[in-house]
Design an enzyme around this catalytic site. Sequence first.
Site, PDB file in Angstrom:
ATOM      1  N   VAL A  11       0.820  -1.205   0.000  1.00 28.62           N
ATOM      2  CA  VAL A  11       0.000   0.000   0.000  1.00 28.62           C
ATOM      3  C   VAL A  11       0.861   1.266   0.000  1.00 28.62           C
ATOM      4  O   VAL A  11       0.677   2.162  -0.826  1.00 28.62           O
ATOM      5  CB  VAL A  11      -0.956  -0.010   1.215  1.00 28.62           C
ATOM      6  CG1 VAL A  11      -1.584   1.360   1.433  1.00 28.62           C
ATOM      7  CG2 VAL A  11      -2.048  -1.041   0.984  1.00 28.62           C
ATOM      8  N   THR A 121      -5.476  -0.340   7.169  1.00 24.40           N
ATOM      9  CA  THR A 121      -6.835  -0.731   7.540  1.00 24.40           C
ATOM     10  C   THR A 121      -6.893  -0.848   9.055  1.00 24.40           C
ATOM     11  O   THR A 121      -6.222  -1.695   9.645  1.00 24.40           O
ATOM     12  CB  THR A 121      -7.193  -2.072   6.881  1.00 24.40           C
ATOM     13  OG1 THR A 121      -7.062  -1.912   5.461  1.00 24.40           O
ATOM     14  CG2 THR A 121      -8.599  -2.500   7.223  1.00 24.40           C
ATOM     15  N   LYS A 205     -14.143   0.755   5.170  1.00 29.84           N
ATOM     16  CA  LYS A 205     -13.119  -0.156   4.648  1.00 29.84           C
ATOM     17  C   LYS A 205     -13.434  -1.608   5.033  1.00 29.84           C
ATOM     18  O   LYS A 205     -13.378  -2.524   4.200  1.00 29.84           O
ATOM     19  CB  LYS A 205     -11.743   0.254   5.177  1.00 29.84           C
ATOM     20  CG  LYS A 205     -10.625  -0.719   4.856  1.00 29.84           C
ATOM     21  CD  LYS A 205     -10.358  -0.822   3.371  1.00 29.84           C
ATOM     22  CE  LYS A 205      -9.471  -2.031   3.075  1.00 29.84           C
ATOM     23  NZ  LYS A 205      -9.288  -2.266   1.652  1.00 29.84           N
ATOM     24  N   GLY A 258      -8.043 -15.574   0.211  1.00 26.98           N
ATOM     25  CA  GLY A 258      -6.817 -15.490   1.027  1.00 26.98           C
ATOM     26  C   GLY A 258      -6.284 -14.080   0.951  1.00 26.98           C
ATOM     27  O   GLY A 258      -7.043 -13.129   0.794  1.00 26.98           O
ATOM     28  N   CYS A 261      -5.569  -9.351   3.362  1.00 25.36           N
ATOM     29  CA  CYS A 261      -6.659  -8.453   3.795  1.00 25.36           C
ATOM     30  C   CYS A 261      -7.937  -9.176   4.204  1.00 25.36           C
ATOM     31  O   CYS A 261      -8.327  -9.105   5.365  1.00 25.36           O
ATOM     32  CB  CYS A 261      -6.939  -7.450   2.693  1.00 25.36           C
ATOM     33  SG  CYS A 261      -5.552  -6.336   2.430  1.00 25.36           S
ATOM     34  N   LYS A 322      -3.912 -15.164  -5.351  1.00 27.05           N
ATOM     35  CA  LYS A 322      -4.661 -14.887  -6.583  1.00 27.05           C
ATOM     36  C   LYS A 322      -3.633 -14.548  -7.647  1.00 27.05           C
ATOM     37  O   LYS A 322      -2.436 -14.414  -7.351  1.00 27.05           O
ATOM     38  CB  LYS A 322      -5.649 -13.743  -6.389  1.00 27.05           C
ATOM     39  CG  LYS A 322      -4.988 -12.406  -6.092  1.00 27.05           C
ATOM     40  CD  LYS A 322      -6.005 -11.276  -6.094  1.00 27.05           C
ATOM     41  CE  LYS A 322      -5.339  -9.950  -5.833  1.00 27.05           C
ATOM     42  NZ  LYS A 322      -6.257  -8.824  -5.824  1.00 27.05           N
TER      43      LYS A 322
HETATM   44  N1  LIG Z   1      -2.080  -5.259   0.585  1.00 26.26           N
HETATM   45  C1  LIG Z   1      -3.274  -4.812   0.204  1.00 26.26           C
HETATM   46  O1  LIG Z   1      -3.807  -5.215  -0.832  1.00 26.26           O
HETATM   47  C2  LIG Z   1      -3.978  -3.795   1.031  1.00 26.26           C
HETATM   48  C3  LIG Z   1      -5.066  -3.107   0.468  1.00 26.26           C
HETATM   49  C4  LIG Z   1      -5.722  -2.138   1.236  1.00 26.26           C
HETATM   50  C5  LIG Z   1      -5.322  -1.907   2.535  1.00 26.26           C
HETATM   51  N2  LIG Z   1      -4.283  -2.620   3.067  1.00 26.26           N
HETATM   52  C6  LIG Z   1      -3.871  -2.319   4.430  1.00 26.26           C
HETATM   53  O2  LIG Z   1      -2.728  -1.469   4.374  1.00 26.26           O
HETATM   54  C7  LIG Z   1      -1.848  -1.756   5.467  1.00 26.26           C
HETATM   55  C8  LIG Z   1      -0.477  -2.133   4.930  1.00 26.26           C
HETATM   56  O3  LIG Z   1      -0.627  -3.313   4.172  1.00 26.26           O
HETATM   57  P1  LIG Z   1       0.541  -3.828   3.205  1.00 26.26           P
HETATM   58  O4  LIG Z   1      -0.016  -4.995   2.465  1.00 26.26           O
HETATM   59  O5  LIG Z   1       1.103  -2.679   2.469  1.00 26.26           O
HETATM   60  O6  LIG Z   1       1.598  -4.331   4.289  1.00 26.26           O
HETATM   61  P2  LIG Z   1       3.127  -4.761   4.072  1.00 26.26           P
HETATM   62  O7  LIG Z   1       3.386  -5.769   5.090  1.00 26.26           O
HETATM   63  O8  LIG Z   1       3.353  -5.052   2.620  1.00 26.26           O
HETATM   64  O9  LIG Z   1       3.927  -3.407   4.398  1.00 26.26           O
HETATM   65  C9  LIG Z   1       3.972  -2.823   5.655  1.00 26.26           C
HETATM   66  C10 LIG Z   1       5.305  -2.104   5.794  1.00 26.26           C
HETATM   67  O10 LIG Z   1       5.317  -1.387   7.013  1.00 26.26           O
HETATM   68  C11 LIG Z   1       6.631  -1.421   7.528  1.00 26.26           C
HETATM   69  N3  LIG Z   1       6.632  -1.087   8.941  1.00 26.26           N
HETATM   70  C12 LIG Z   1       6.213  -1.821   9.988  1.00 26.26           C
HETATM   71  N4  LIG Z   1       6.362  -1.160  11.142  1.00 26.26           N
HETATM   72  C13 LIG Z   1       6.874   0.041  10.816  1.00 26.26           C
HETATM   73  C14 LIG Z   1       7.248   1.179  11.588  1.00 26.26           C
HETATM   74  N5  LIG Z   1       7.117   1.202  12.890  1.00 26.26           N
HETATM   75  N6  LIG Z   1       7.765   2.244  10.935  1.00 26.26           N
HETATM   76  C15 LIG Z   1       7.908   2.226   9.587  1.00 26.26           C
HETATM   77  N7  LIG Z   1       7.576   1.173   8.811  1.00 26.26           N
HETATM   78  C16 LIG Z   1       7.063   0.102   9.427  1.00 26.26           C
HETATM   79  C17 LIG Z   1       7.090  -2.826   7.229  1.00 26.26           C
HETATM   80  O11 LIG Z   1       8.496  -2.936   7.259  1.00 26.26           O
HETATM   81  C18 LIG Z   1       6.501  -3.044   5.837  1.00 26.26           C
HETATM   82  O12 LIG Z   1       7.425  -2.677   4.834  1.00 26.26           O
HETATM   83  C19 LIG Z   1      -2.536  -2.856   6.264  1.00 26.26           C
HETATM   84  O13 LIG Z   1      -3.309  -2.266   7.270  1.00 26.26           O
HETATM   85  C20 LIG Z   1      -3.448  -3.512   5.245  1.00 26.26           C
HETATM   86  O14 LIG Z   1      -4.555  -4.132   5.843  1.00 26.26           O
HETATM   87  C21 LIG Z   1      -3.601  -3.538   2.340  1.00 26.26           C
END
Ligand SMILES: NC(=O)c1ccc[n+]([C@@H]2O[C@H](COP(=O)([O-])OP(=O)(O)OC[C@H]3O[C@@H](n4cnc5c(N)ncnc54)[C@H](O)[C@@H]3O)[C@@H](O)[C@H]2O)c1
Length: 433
Positions: A11, A121, A205, A258, A261, A322
């Site tokens: 994200v 989220t 969301k 899966g 999310c 997926k």
């Molecule tokens: N992946 C998706 O398709 C998607 C879609 C919509 C919303 N979201 C939501 O967005 C959020 C992030 O999801 P994602 O898939 O990008 O996660 P991710 O695991 O790919 O990335 C999260 C990043 O945050 C970093 N991080 C963790 N703690 C930290 C800190 N204290 N300071 C700085 N960086 C830190 C991690 O190193 C990692 O690189 C989640 O809440 C998820 O539910 C994800």
Amino acid sequence: MRVTVIGSGYVGLVAGACFAETGNDVVCADVDEGKIAGLRRNELPIYEPGLEPLVRRNQDEGRLAFTTDIGAAVERAQVVFIAVGTPEGEDGSADLQHVLDVARVIGRHLNGPKVIATKSTVPVGTAERVREVIRAESQESFSVCANPEFLKEGAAVEDFMHPDRVVVGVDDDRARETMAQLYGPFFRKSDRILFMDIPSAEITKYAANAMLASRISFMNQIANLCELVGADVTNVRRGIGTDQRIGPAFLFPGPGYGGACFPKDVKALIRTARDAGAAADLLEAVETVNQRQKRVLLHKVDAAFDGALAGKTVALWGLAFKAETDDVRESPAIPLVEELLARGARVVAHDPHAMENARRYFGDRIGYAVDPYTAAHGADALVVVTEWLVYRNPDFDRLRSEMAGRVLVDGRNLYDAARMRGLGFSYASIGRP
Ligand SMILES: NC(=O)c1ccc[n+]([C@@H]2O[C@H](COP(=O)([O-])OP(=O)(O)OC[C@H]3O[C@@H](n4cnc5c(N)ncnc54)[C@H](O)[C@@H]3O)[C@@H](O)[C@H]2O)c1
């Protein structure tokens, strides 16, 4: 605008790159030094179509930078997005540890009025908690807003650049005006920035993901019924998807949802409902159906060998949850592989992009093939888990000559059942006679 995005995963990285693409001055920050070092060299930690050129171009042209210095990244910004992970906690609720850690750092480095937006989220009430944590660290003025992200992995850049809508929960004008400016370029033809109160944005969301997960569990349950009564779920899907009130999206049956999310978000919403004293039985059923569905492919392979899986070689096409992503988190492939191994089968898998991530789960307990046919070589059964394009129209004669057996379990209904039987496969799919 000077934008900082904290958390550079699926994200944060997409959001940062897309904000840079629309002319903003963006810094993406992360605690993961390896990830940031790679990104500085334009090496992406994830597979996401169209993202690499975006990162490269904006970095080359000086609008996008990467850092591990979160404090400095906060200090330079007018708007700070929190996009860190919110994994499932022990009780099913969203674990807010990373979000609140980041809020603390933001508070310590607040050096003037800023807008702090939660993009992760997060359960209802989190923006308020973020506000309290920052307030405990700083006297500076700031605004919070809830800006949940709706992008899909595999089409994340496209979704971010051309969103159906952007949801923004605000309670002051500074946040509203800042977000309107930032998202304006994505809505030249239409204005679908939906401003609302913060709790509604946070719930939106979860409601969106729970609705999509419900459609999947619903169709999987209908598919299982179809199998038992001699109906074909493909016909049923067409029959209902053409109803404008229902629509065609998210009606494909499969091996269960899966990813990073849906599973955790459905559970977190159940937790939120329970904590609020609201009924969550519909959501609980969505989750239960999905858990059961994740065993469907195993049951089909198992049935094909009358339960005698020990010593059999099973090829898997697809490990990602997926197509078009390298993400294997909560992929139906994971419990399938574990069960096959537990029953003494040998597993050889292929995936166009997810094998490196899968290796973290399975190590050397399974084989990894360089292409789909090598995976099928000598296999007693082939299971299609992910609907990658490359699996949609394979050379079936070649496949037959590679395989030792004839069992073909199609978890995505990619193939025509009559044709497969004509080719001599013992063919099973989802919800089709
Ligand atoms: N992946 C998706 O398709 C998607 C879609 C919509 C919303 N979201 C939501 O967005 C959020 C992030 O999801 P994602 O898939 O990008 O996660 P991710 O695991 O790919 O990335 C999260 C990043 O945050 C970093 N991080 C963790 N703690 C930290 C800190 N204290 N300071 C700085 N960086 C830190 C991690 O190193 C990692 O690189 C989640 O809440 C998820 O539910 C994800």
